[in-house]
Design an enzyme around this catalytic site. Structure first.
Site, PDB file in Angstrom:
ATOM      1  N   ASP A  55       0.864  -1.178   0.000  1.00 62.53           N
ATOM      2  CA  ASP A  55       0.000   0.000   0.000  1.00 62.53           C
ATOM      3  C   ASP A  55       0.901   1.228   0.000  1.00 62.53           C
ATOM      4  OD1 ASP A  55      -1.707   2.110   0.529  1.00 62.53           O
ATOM      5  OD2 ASP A  55      -2.758   1.115   2.175  1.00 62.53           O
ATOM      6  N   VAL A  56       0.823   2.052  -1.054  1.00 64.58           N
ATOM      7  CA  VAL A  56       1.744   3.187  -1.157  1.00 64.58           C
ATOM      8  C   VAL A  56       1.520   4.234  -0.071  1.00 64.58           C
ATOM      9  CG1 VAL A  56       2.064   2.896  -3.643  1.00 64.58           C
ATOM     10  CG2 VAL A  56       0.269   4.453  -2.799  1.00 64.58           C
ATOM     11  N   ASN A  82       3.888   5.868 -10.116  1.00 65.50           N
ATOM     12  CA  ASN A  82       2.695   6.002 -10.949  1.00 65.50           C
ATOM     13  C   ASN A  82       1.370   5.973 -10.196  1.00 65.50           C
ATOM     14  OD1 ASN A  82       0.968   5.493 -13.495  1.00 65.50           O
ATOM     15  ND2 ASN A  82       0.711   3.587 -12.347  1.00 65.50           N
ATOM     16  N   TYR A 150      -7.758  16.397  -6.859  1.00 65.24           N
ATOM     17  CA  TYR A 150      -6.833  15.838  -7.841  1.00 65.24           C
ATOM     18  C   TYR A 150      -5.816  16.886  -8.293  1.00 65.24           C
ATOM     19  CZ  TYR A 150      -5.192  13.214 -11.919  1.00 65.24           C
ATOM     20  OH  TYR A 150      -4.422  12.550 -12.832  1.00 65.24           O
ATOM     21  N   LYS A 154      -1.698  16.981  -7.784  1.00 66.28           N
ATOM     22  CA  LYS A 154      -0.806  16.935  -8.939  1.00 66.28           C
ATOM     23  C   LYS A 154       0.093  18.167  -9.008  1.00 66.28           C
ATOM     24  CE  LYS A 154      -1.890  12.891 -10.416  1.00 66.28           C
ATOM     25  NZ  LYS A 154      -0.885  11.793 -10.368  1.00 66.28           N
ATOM     26  N   THR A 185      -7.946   4.374 -20.145  1.00 70.09           N
ATOM     27  CA  THR A 185      -7.872   3.247 -19.222  1.00 70.09           C
ATOM     28  C   THR A 185      -9.267   3.034 -18.643  1.00 70.09           C
ATOM     29  OG1 THR A 185      -7.381   4.614 -17.273  1.00 70.09           O
ATOM     30  CG2 THR A 185      -5.497   3.894 -18.608  1.00 70.09           C
ATOM     31  N   THR A 188     -10.519   6.137 -16.954  1.00 68.05           N
ATOM     32  CA  THR A 188     -10.838   7.313 -17.767  1.00 68.05           C
ATOM     33  C   THR A 188     -11.803   7.015 -18.907  1.00 68.05           C
ATOM     34  OG1 THR A 188      -8.899   6.918 -19.187  1.00 68.05           O
ATOM     35  CG2 THR A 188      -8.594   8.345 -17.254  1.00 68.05           C
TER      36      THR A 188
END
Length: 245
Positions: A55-56, A82, A150, A154, A185, A188
């Site tokens: 888990d990042v 990523n 978001y 970013k 993807t 998206t």
């Protein structure tokens, strides 16, 4: 050129497509993601894949994954940082603070923790150095409507990239960022049916095949360490970015 790379968010989307390309090109690839089943499937299909369930957002989990990779692969040449999530678009007063925290945890804190682990490995390994490629977004520069969580994260990734590009110089660590626009993807897919525009309308948007994103990451990863792409924008040619809003 081949080498050793860790890819986060490797179980789906951009991460999975990029991992498959690197595996096909003969790289040793550490597949880091929370979902174990997709990782196991890729490991079974590729002898040069190393599954790294983690888990990042959890520093202990991240550090353990990087330690496992070091034990099995040795030198870490590249991190493709990523992993990320999106949040349903809304005005800020309609955004649940839980969604804000989730976006910050994955998109920014997760990036920090994985970059931290990679930087430490690259700084102390022999030969010293390596490359970190952060997945930013065109939202690092120009927001979509209703994208406070978001876009804020970013923008933070852009600051992380620039700082690591500076801090990495004494240790032969290069850091760059790929800013992606409308890669198709599962996350998206709605872009082809309709996305909110700045004028309040809903319109479908052009997309770009994810294989082109993977190819761009491969190009960045294959550069010698004396060369660095600090920022690369790969986007659907006709999408609303230049002049967005």
């Amino acid at each position: 050129m081949t080498g050793n790379i860790i890819i986060t968010g490797a179980s789906a989307g951009i991460g999975k497509a990029t991992a498959k390309l690197f595996l096909d090109k003969g790289w040793t690839v550490g597949l880091l993601a929370r979902r174990v089943e997709p990782l196991n499937a890729m490991v079974q299909a590729h002898k040069n894949a190393i599954g790294l369930p983690a888990d990042v957002t959890d520093d202990v989990s991240v550090d353990a994954a990087f330690a496992t990779f070091a034990e099995r692969a040795g030198h870490l040449d590249v991190l493709f940082n990523n992993a990320g999530i999106s949040v349903k678009p809304a005005p800020i007063d309609e955004i649940d603070p839980h969604d804000w925290r989730a976006a910050v945890d994955v998109n920014l804190t997760g990036m920090f923790l994985c970059a931290r682990a990679a930087f430490g490995a690259m700084r102390h390994q022999t030969p010293q150095g390596g490359r970190i490629i952060n997945n930013g977004s065109i939202s690092s520069y120009a927001p979509r409507w209703g994208s406070v969580p978001y876009t804020s994260t970013k923008h933070g990734v852009l600051g992380l990239t620039k700082t690591l590009a500076l801090d990495g110089r004494p240790f032969n660590i290069a850091c760059g960022q790929i800013d992606i626009g409308n890669a198709l993807t599962d996350m998206t897919a709605s872009m082809e049916t309709g996305m909110p525009q700045a004028d309040g309308t809903i319109k479908p948007e052009p997309t770009v095949h994810v294989k082109h994103i993977a190819a761009a990451v491969l190009h960045m990863a294959g550069l010698p360490l004396e060369a660095n792409i600090l920022s690369m924008n790969v986007m659907a040619t006709a999408m609303p970015f230049v002049g967005r809003g």
